[in-house]
Design a protein around this motif. Structure first.
Motif, short mmCIF file in Angstrom:
data_model
loop_
_atom_site.label_atom_id
_atom_site.label_comp_id
_atom_site.label_asym_id
_atom_site.label_seq_id
_atom_site.Cartn_x
_atom_site.Cartn_y
_atom_site.Cartn_z
N UNK A 1 0.85 -1.19 0.00
CA UNK A 1 0.00 0.00 0.00
C UNK A 1 0.88 1.24 0.00
N UNK A 2 0.32 2.40 -0.39
CA UNK A 2 1.12 3.64 -0.34
C UNK A 2 1.63 3.96 1.05
N UNK A 3 0.84 3.69 2.07
CA UNK A 3 1.29 3.99 3.43
C UNK A 3 2.48 3.12 3.81
N UNK A 4 2.44 1.83 3.43
CA UNK A 4 3.57 0.96 3.71
C UNK A 4 4.79 1.38 2.90
N UNK A 5 4.58 1.89 1.69
CA UNK A 5 5.70 2.37 0.89
C UNK A 5 6.41 3.53 1.59
N UNK A 6 5.63 4.43 2.19
CA UNK A 6 6.25 5.55 2.91
C UNK A 6 7.03 5.05 4.11
N UNK A 7 6.45 4.08 4.84
CA UNK A 7 7.16 3.55 6.00
C UNK A 7 8.45 2.85 5.60
N UNK A 8 8.41 2.13 4.48
CA UNK A 8 9.60 1.38 4.08
C UNK A 8 10.72 2.28 3.60
N UNK A 9 10.40 3.55 3.30
CA UNK A 9 11.44 4.49 2.93
C UNK A 9 12.27 4.93 4.14
N UNK A 10 11.72 4.73 5.34
CA UNK A 10 12.46 5.08 6.54
C UNK A 10 13.58 4.07 6.77
N UNK A 11 14.71 4.55 7.29
CA UNK A 11 15.75 3.63 7.69
C UNK A 11 15.23 2.78 8.84
N UNK A 12 15.73 1.54 9.01
CA UNK A 12 15.07 0.56 9.87
C UNK A 12 14.83 0.98 11.32
N UNK A 13 15.86 1.45 12.04
CA UNK A 13 15.65 1.78 13.45
C UNK A 13 14.70 2.97 13.64
N UNK A 14 14.85 4.06 12.88
CA UNK A 14 13.85 5.13 13.02
C UNK A 14 12.44 4.65 12.70
N UNK A 15 12.29 3.77 11.71
CA UNK A 15 10.97 3.25 11.38
C UNK A 15 10.38 2.48 12.56
N UNK A 16 11.20 1.67 13.21
CA UNK A 16 10.72 0.92 14.36
C UNK A 16 10.35 1.85 15.52
N UNK A 17 11.17 2.86 15.76
CA UNK A 17 10.86 3.81 16.83
C UNK A 17 9.54 4.52 16.56
N UNK A 18 9.35 4.94 15.31
CA UNK A 18 8.11 5.62 14.92
C UNK A 18 6.91 4.72 15.16
N UNK A 19 6.99 3.46 14.75
CA UNK A 19 5.87 2.54 14.89
C UNK A 19 5.59 2.19 16.35
N UNK A 20 6.64 2.04 17.15
CA UNK A 20 6.45 1.72 18.56
C UNK A 20 5.65 2.80 19.27
N UNK A 21 5.93 4.05 18.92
CA UNK A 21 5.24 5.16 19.58
C UNK A 21 3.89 5.45 18.93
N UNK A 22 3.86 5.53 17.60
CA UNK A 22 2.66 5.99 16.92
C UNK A 22 1.62 4.89 16.70
N UNK A 23 2.07 3.67 16.46
CA UNK A 23 1.15 2.57 16.20
C UNK A 23 0.82 1.80 17.47
N UNK A 24 1.83 1.52 18.30
CA UNK A 24 1.63 0.68 19.47
C UNK A 24 1.50 1.45 20.78
N UNK A 25 1.66 2.77 20.72
CA UNK A 25 1.44 3.64 21.90
C UNK A 25 2.38 3.35 23.07
N UNK A 26 3.59 2.87 22.77
CA UNK A 26 4.58 2.74 23.83
C UNK A 26 5.11 4.12 24.19
N UNK A 27 5.53 4.28 25.44
CA UNK A 27 6.20 5.51 25.84
C UNK A 27 7.63 5.50 25.30
N UNK A 28 8.30 6.65 25.38
CA UNK A 28 9.68 6.71 24.92
C UNK A 28 10.57 5.78 25.73
N UNK A 29 10.34 5.72 27.04
CA UNK A 29 11.14 4.83 27.88
C UNK A 29 10.92 3.36 27.49
N UNK A 30 9.66 2.99 27.24
CA UNK A 30 9.37 1.61 26.84
C UNK A 30 9.96 1.31 25.47
#
Length: 265
Positions: free
Chosen positions: A79-108
């Motif tokens: 999908x276009x949204x997954x295409x945008x996510x895959x353009x992110x370098x791996x660790x920043x992409x994971x950090x973004x998803x942990x906070x924005x998708x899974x609602x983890x805190x920064x510490x978590x």
């Protein structure tokens, strides 16, 4: 609860995250299975669902990041949204998803990725900037405090966006938006003339759809669990990297939601 019960409770969230990270449900599930095998082999002493969820995601991340092939992903996004996510370098992409998708805190999130909080915040900053470069837009800032308005102008421009104007009152905001429709609104809730940024935004939303990020010194007044409440909120005083991540989240998820809204209409 037993370990098996805790795992079952958190498994749907891990599968969702694995799909977002890998770009493919089948591939994501393969890593989820490896995560479950590794976790159950060690049987960590966690008794709370939140601790178990962090441990699940931590083991998944350790397995995923240990394979160099995952840092040079050339698979086709679905999908276009997954295409945008895959353009992110791996660790920043994971950090973004942990906070924005899974609602983890920064510490978590930092615990899950095995980094300190400062590093995790930097990863969020990188994610925000990389996403913004792909979804740059015109931004209307509704803010009555000149210094804060200047800070937000500098921030959104550093992310690759264009500031179409700064409004100090509800009437100024409506006038500016009528002259040139924004792709994003960043709005303080309480304005200089006693008017409300919420009122200004609500009126603008009757004219067109646009993602909105609200700014307030009193977030607890609006995050009450009652509806409606702001979906994207920045608390004063704001941290630039956090604000950048919230702005990028608002744009990313708004664009992700458009195809779903068209399908329902």
């Amino acid at each position: 609860m037993t370990t098996a019960e805790l795992v079952a409770l958190n498994l749907p969230y891990l599968r969702r995250y694995a799909r977002a990270v890998t770009g493919d449900q089948a591939g994501g599930d393969a890593y989820v299975i490896a995560t479950l095998e590794a976790m159950l082999a060690n049987v960590p002493a966690t008794t709370k669902p939140s601790d178990n969820k962090i441990e699940l995601f931590r083991i998944f991340s350790k397995i995923w990041n240990s394979l160099s092939v995952n840092h040079a992903d050339d698979s086709t996004p679905s999908s276009p949204s997954e295409a945008r996510l895959k353009q992110l370098t791996p660790l920043p992409r994971q950090a973004f998803l942990l906070v924005s998708l899974e609602n983890f805190s920064e510490d978590e999130g930092a615990r899950i990725l095995g980094v300190d909080r400062a590093t995790f915040r930097n990863l969020l900053d990188v994610a925000g900037r990389e996403l913004a470069e792909d979804i740059a837009t015109d931004v209307l800032i509704i803010e009555d405090e000149p210094l804060i308005a200047l800070d937000f102008e500098a921030l959104v421009e550093s992310l690759g966006h264009r500031v179409l104007g700064v409004a100090r009152t509800r009437d100024e905001a409506i006038k500016l938006a009528a002259e040139r429709r924004p792709g994003l609104i960043v709005a303080d809730i309480q304005l200089a003339d006693g008017s409300s940024g919420l009122d200004a935004v609500n009126e603008l939303l009757t004219m067109f759809e646009v993602p909105v990020v609200f700014i307030t010194a009193y977030p607890e007044r609006f995050l009450t669990g009652e509806r409606p409440e702001p979906a994207f909120l920045i608390a004063k005083p704001f941290r630039p990297n956090h604000a950048a991540a919230v702005i990028s989240q608002a744009l990313f998820f708004e664009r992700n939601a458009r195809p779903r809204r068209r399908a329902v209409a």
